[in-house]
Design an enzyme around this catalytic site. Structure first.
Site, PDB file in Angstrom:
ATOM      1  N   SER A 113       0.855  -1.191   0.000  1.00 53.69           N
ATOM      2  CA  SER A 113       0.000   0.000   0.000  1.00 53.69           C
ATOM      3  C   SER A 113       0.886   1.234   0.000  1.00 53.69           C
ATOM      4  O   SER A 113       2.069   1.167   0.316  1.00 53.69           O
ATOM      5  CB  SER A 113      -0.930   0.008   1.220  1.00 53.69           C
ATOM      6  N   CYS A 114       0.277   2.358  -0.368  1.00 56.03           N
ATOM      7  CA  CYS A 114       0.970   3.645  -0.336  1.00 56.03           C
ATOM      8  C   CYS A 114      -0.099   4.708  -0.096  1.00 56.03           C
ATOM      9  O   CYS A 114      -1.085   4.447   0.593  1.00 56.03           O
ATOM     10  CB  CYS A 114       1.772   3.879  -1.614  1.00 56.03           C
ATOM     11  N   LEU A 115       0.056   5.871  -0.663  1.00 57.97           N
ATOM     12  CA  LEU A 115      -0.936   6.926  -0.482  1.00 57.97           C
ATOM     13  C   LEU A 115      -2.134   6.725  -1.395  1.00 57.97           C
ATOM     14  O   LEU A 115      -3.281   6.820  -0.953  1.00 57.97           O
ATOM     15  CB  LEU A 115      -0.308   8.303  -0.724  1.00 57.97           C
TER      16      LEU A 115
END
Length: 157
Positions: A113-115
């Protein structure tokens, strides 16, 4: 018609030699479609379920400062994007020392995951290229996670 477009008007001999090649290309195309259509993204609901089952390692690939400023999905570990390739190739002792987690095996289910999904997709691609074929990514990222979590909190109130 295709043979004439490709080879000009050379006739049946050329057509005979093109058809097996086209058959091979069609076979390769079908295989690539099957590989590419394998679902590699997870939804918010799927991620919640996976986290509850403890059946994954969730890796947040944002930089540490972003996580400190914005927060993180509970249960995730932080391996910044520029460290993912190296981290997944570390020996287990070094991985545990650096990330305080047992190093995943190539058969483990990883979700990145990231932003908002861009970096997590890159991390997933890196993991897959290293043999972590069950790797996936949460395309909605932190932005979507927060939106859903706030919405669920309001519904519970």
């Amino acid at each position: 018609m295709l043979a004439r477009l490709v080879l000009g008007t050379s006739g049946r001999a050329a057509l005979g030699s093109v058809e097996p090649a086209l058959g091979g290309l069609k076979s390769i195309w079908r295989c690539s479609q099957a590989f590419c259509s394998t679902p590699k993204g997870v939804t918010y609901r799927e991620l919640k379920s996976l986290l509850n089952s403890k059946d994954i390692m969730l890796i947040d690939v944002r930089n540490t400062l972003e996580i400190l400023e914005q927060g993180k999905i509970p249960g995730s570990i932080n391996i910044p994007l520029d460290e993912v390739g190296e981290a997944l190739q570390m020996n287990p002792v070094d991985f545990k020392e650096k990330y305080c987690q047992v190093k995943p095996s190539k058969s483990d289910r990883l979700v990145f995951s990231c932003l908002a999904g861009v970096r997590s997709k890159k991390a997933m691609d890196t993991a897959i290229s290293l043999g972590f074929n069950s790797a996936q990514h949460y395309a909605g990222g932190w932005k979507e996670w927060v939106t859903y979590e706030i919405s669920e909190e309001k519904q519970e109130s």
